[in-house]
Design an enzyme around this catalytic site. Structure first.
Site, PDB file in Angstrom:
ATOM      1  N   HIS A   1     -37.379  22.579 -29.286  1.00 10.42           N
ATOM      2  CA  HIS A   1     -36.440  21.894 -30.183  1.00 10.42           C
ATOM      3  C   HIS A   1     -35.314  22.049 -29.769  1.00 10.42           C
ATOM      4  CE1 HIS A   1     -35.110  20.772 -34.109  1.00 10.42           C
ATOM      5  NE2 HIS A   1     -35.503  21.467 -34.769  1.00 10.42           N
TER       6      HIS A   1
ATOM      7  N   TYR B   1     -32.768  26.216 -47.427  1.00  9.58           N
ATOM      8  CA  TYR B   1     -32.092  25.344 -46.314  1.00  9.58           C
ATOM      9  C   TYR B   1     -32.654  24.129 -46.241  1.00  9.58           C
ATOM     10  CZ  TYR B   1     -30.867  24.198 -41.630  1.00  9.58           C
ATOM     11  OH  TYR B   1     -30.693  23.704 -40.364  1.00  9.58           O
TER      12      TYR B   1
ATOM     13  N   THR C   1     -27.114  18.629 -36.581  1.00  7.13           N
ATOM     14  CA  THR C   1     -27.454  18.701 -38.203  1.00  7.13           C
ATOM     15  C   THR C   1     -26.261  19.492 -38.823  1.00  7.13           C
ATOM     16  OG1 THR C   1     -28.702  20.858 -37.723  1.00  7.13           O
ATOM     17  CG2 THR C   1     -29.835  18.573 -37.917  1.00  7.13           C
TER      18      THR C   1
END
Length: 862
Positions: A380, A511, A524
């Site tokens: 990621h 979140y 993001t």
């Protein structure tokens, strides 16, 4: 002298040759070393470096990165606005006293060090592409816990629509060919750029998707990449195989049939070793270890000059991606999701035989089960879910279109150009390639055998600590939600709030990431779902209030969520800004003042300065000549959020250097201890999407809102996951009942369809009387029944539901009034080496040595 590790650098635009290599600065915790003369680099060190040469025959001026120089930079929000948003995000999560303390801390920050720190952040951002990017990468790469279940998300693809193609070899071969065409489109800059409502998005992450590996060191991880990678790794029963799939021009050199033969050959060879025996040498489990432990084990793998291990490790690290062929056939959606996220743990006679040994978590992985079920697990650090979603959906679509072209040659294609048919090419045109699979043969010295055993037992513990449940909700989806006038994402987010409140009678920190890829190198921003409006809604919903009051509360909560999402998409949230200020303060305390003038990375990634390309335009396509300038986490438990865990040494340092009160306040830890970590990512190509929980007492919720359904995958560390999913499903059915109740009158008196308008205007001639026999159903009878029941006031929602719908009632306790409960929310606290790239002239030597790595297999028929 420690092993040198190359800093991740930006490749030039495709079509340009790389500039002369530069020696990057090392992490601040490691002293700098002089450049090592390349002719004397040892074979072991050379195996740890990736060749970064470029192809001269690639087209120039491609479309993929054409809009990069037009993208705006990520803005630094106004400090006072950020603090206002921070307080608003915390208000509903704190008691009055806690919130008063936080407000005092914020006021002190604004009157004290805040403005000065913000000005330093602006100065730091000058000349850099993004003010947050370096801190973001550091938050990922400094994460020391295992990446499996903590960082890597997964996608579960839908099955191939052609049942005959849903066998393991055929499905895997098809996905590989489509993935290679995607790689080719990126390398040739032919992949059309992403857009949202006509606005182009940043495409930088696509240059980081293939040929990359997360490599641990004692000073944090590095991201290494071979932009000329031509081979793939295939794993089967924990054993490693490789073969070339691209030529020097990034064209595919094997047909789908050729790849299928290779895969069948790999499977036939792998099953020759009993799985109990293969598990003892399954080195893939080492990639699931603590990162510092894994770093030490990599040193063990590469320290013996005559060992095969260094070359084998290099083959794995430099592969385009990893294909995992599993022998299992998970029967349920939850089991499939677990298999794609962390593999299965199955012990037979004390030996691990689950699929958890058949993974390499430091790279992009395509996982295919024995029954053809397929998914993707991805590292990621450099890519977000939106990028991998494009990859997943494109390769899924291409597999269908390619099959269609075998029936109709005129069927469309996704690609601007495609590779020449390998079956019609002159074999000499492929160049120096190895299309026959080789098996990597590791030298299993005692240290490695012991390490594999203990890594597997630790991994098995980790897997057993987590559980997964899926909800394939098919009663309605996006179409129904929008018809009711709600934002689909906001509607589903409120469902999570309502389900959690229905179980526990309180709200917790939630979140959701908002994509900011409309900005250069955007990643993001954090959407904070909990608000005054959402709290009012869940309390109203679970109390015995009239239906219209519940829907009005839901509408206001969704409107607030939509407004927050819109702000975050414009990079006007509070999390990234405050996190950058916190990281900058940490660097200043560490006496790393050079950060304000030097854009060099500390750990593998760095943020390129705004540069001017050779034609005088701003930085466009990713390039290497500039030093540096993301759903669904960091060393802070949330993907790239903030560091809420401090060691005792850090706390001592914070006291000595007067940590700003805003970061010492309990509100900072509360906002960064996520209980409901959610992410909306998917389209019809995916069956499920998900990730592990980010805190010990939290839930990880990945969801896909489809036209006629909602797919949800929930994970937790055994926190009544199934009960949460059941409550969520009951809520979704109940809210539909209530919406039908409140909308029935409007629907009956609202705008009619054209057919009904014509029917009402037509004269009722005698010839049509046969059509009118029977009693006309208008819905008024139900309204009359409702009016009879409401003599003493409003009908309760339960009575209305019984009248209007045959859906099951809410399970468990049903309705209860929790609006008067005091919410006592306890504050929770949690508590690179310098190196050089190999000269392009050395690539031939490296390739020659690489060709003989492993045992060449004899092809079998398929």
């Amino acid at each position: 002298m420690p092993t040198q590790v190359r800093i991740f650098t930006l490749p030039r635009s495709l079509g340009e040759t790389l500039a002369t290599t530069e020696l990057a600065s090392t992490p601040r915790s490691i002293p700098e070393y002089p450049e090592i003369p390349k002719p004397t680099v040892s074979p072991v060190l050379k195996a740890r470096h990736y060749v970064m040469s470029a192809h001269e025959d690639k087209p120039k001026g491609g479309v993929t990165f054409a809009q990069q120089d037009k993208l705006p930079k990520l803005p630094i929000p106004d400090l006072e606005k950020t603090c206002e948003r921070y307080l608003a995000a915390l208000k509903s999560l704190q008691s009055n006293r806690e919130h008063a303390d936080t407000k005092h801390a914020v006021d002190e920050f604004l009157r004290g060090e805040g403005p000065e720190l913000n000005e330093k952040l602006k100065k730091y951002a000058e000349g850099r592409t993004s003010y947050i990017e370096q801190f973001w990468y550091d938050s990922y790469l400094n994460f020391d816990n295992p990446v499996v279940l903590n960082l890597n998300p997964f996608f579960l693809l839908e099955d191939d629509p052609t049942p005959a193609r849903n066998n393991q070899v055929t499905r895997a071969a098809s996905l590989i060919v489509s993935a290679l065409e995607f790689v080719r489109a990126v390398r040739k800059e032919e992949l059309p750029p992403d857009t949202v409502k006509g606005v182009p998005l940043d495409m930088y992450q696509y240059s980081r998707l293939f040929g990359t590996a997360r490599v641990p060191t004692d000073a944090g991880c590095q991201i290494e990449q071979d932009p000329e990678s031509r081979h793939i790794i295939v794993m089967c029963h924990g054993q490693f195989y490789w073969f070339d799939v691209l030529d020097d021009n990034s064209d595919v050199i094997m047909t789908e049939k050729d790849i299928a033969v290779n895969l069948q050959t790999v499977i036939d060879d792998a099953i020759q070793t009993p799985i109990q025996e293969a598990a003892k040498g399954a080195l893939g489990v080492l990639s699931t270890e603590n990162r510092k432990v894994w770093s030490g084990l990599r040193d063990v793998l590469t320290r013996e000059p005559g060992s095969n291990n260094a070359d084998c490790l290099n083959i794995v690290d430099t592969a385009l991606f990893v294909v995992c062929l599993d022998y299992s056939e998970p029967a349920t959606a939850a089991a499939l999701c677990q298999n794609m996220l962390c593999g299965t743990s199955e012990i037979e006679k004390g030996v691990q035989v689950g699929t958890c040994t058949n993974r390499w978590y430091d790279k992009l992985q395509i996982i295919v089960c024995k029954n053809g079920s397929a998914g993707i697990n991805f590292e990621h650090t450099g890519v977000d879910g939106h990028t991998v979603l494009r990859f997943a959906s494109d390769i899924y679509t291409d597999t269908i279109l390619r099959f269609a072209r075998t029936i109709n040659g005129g069927a469309p294609t996704l690609w601007a150009t495609t590779s020449p048919d390998p079956s019609k090419r002159d074999p000499d045109s492929f160049g120096d390639v190895n299309t026959t699979p080789y098996k990597l043969e590791w030298d299993m010295i005692p240290e490695l055998s012991i390490a594999v055993r203990f890594a597997e037992t630790r991994l098995a513990d980790l897997i057993e600590q987590n559980e997964f449940q899926c909800l394939d909700f098919s009663a309605y989806g996006k179409n129904f939600i929008t018809s009711m006038g709600f934002s689909p994402d906001a509607f589903v987010q409120m469902a999570f709030q309502a389900a959690y409140y229905g179980l526990y009678g309180r709200v917790e920190c939630t979140y959701e990431p908002a994509m900011t890829k409309m900005y250069l190198h955007g990643r993001t921003e954090a959407i904070r779902t909990v608000s005054d409006e959402s709290v009012n809604f869940v309390q109203t919903f679970w109390a015995d209030h009239p239906a219209d009051q519940k829907i009005e509360a839901l509408r206001k909560a969704c409107q607030r969520h939509v407004a927050n999402t819109r702000d975050c998409a414009k990079a006007q949230g509070c999390d990234r800004h405050l996190y950058a200020l916190f990281c900058l303060w940490q660097r200043l305390v560490d006496d790393d003042q050079s950060v304000l003038s030097s854009p060099v990375s500390t750990n593998g990634y760095s943020s390129p300065v705004d540069a001017v390309s050779e034609n005088g335009s701003p930085l466009g396509s990713p390039r290497k000549d500039s030093p540096l300038i993301d759903g669904t986490r960091s060393n802070t438990r949330e993907r790239g959020d903030s560091t809420n865990s401090h060691s005792s040494r850090d706390r001592d340092r914070d006291r000595d250097h007067h940590l700003p009160l805003i970061f010492a306040d309990s509100g900072w830890d509360k906002l960064n201890t996520t209980i409901l970590s959610t992410s909306n990512c998917g389209n019809p190509s995916l069956r499920q999407f998900g990730f592990g929980p980010v805190s010990g007492d939290g839930f990880g919720i990945g969801y896909i809102i489809k036209d006629e359904g909602i797919s949800i995958c929930v994970s937790s560390r055994h926190r009544q996951t199934k009960r949460f999913v059941d409550t969520l499903e009951s809520y979704l059915l109940e809210i539909r009942r209530i919406l039908r109740i409140t909308n029935r009158t409007n629907m009956s008196s609202g705008k009619q369809t054209r057919a009904r308008e014509i029917e009402n205007r037509q004269p009722k001639a005698a010839a049509n009387r046969l059509k009118l026999r029977g009693r006309l159903i208008t819905g008024n009878e139900v309204a009359t029944l409702k009016s009879h029941k409401s003599v003493a006031g409003s009908v309760s929602p339960t009575e209305e539901s019984m009248t209007m719908s045959e859906d099951d009632e809410l399970g468990g306790y049903g309705f209860f009034d929790a609006g008067m409960l005091l919410q006592a929310l306890k504050a929770r606290g949690e508590g690179p080496d310098s190196g050089e790239t190999t000269k392009p002239s050395e690539r031939a030597a490296v390739q020659a040595r690489r060709r003989d790595v492993g045992k060449k297999l004899r092809l079998t028929d398929y």
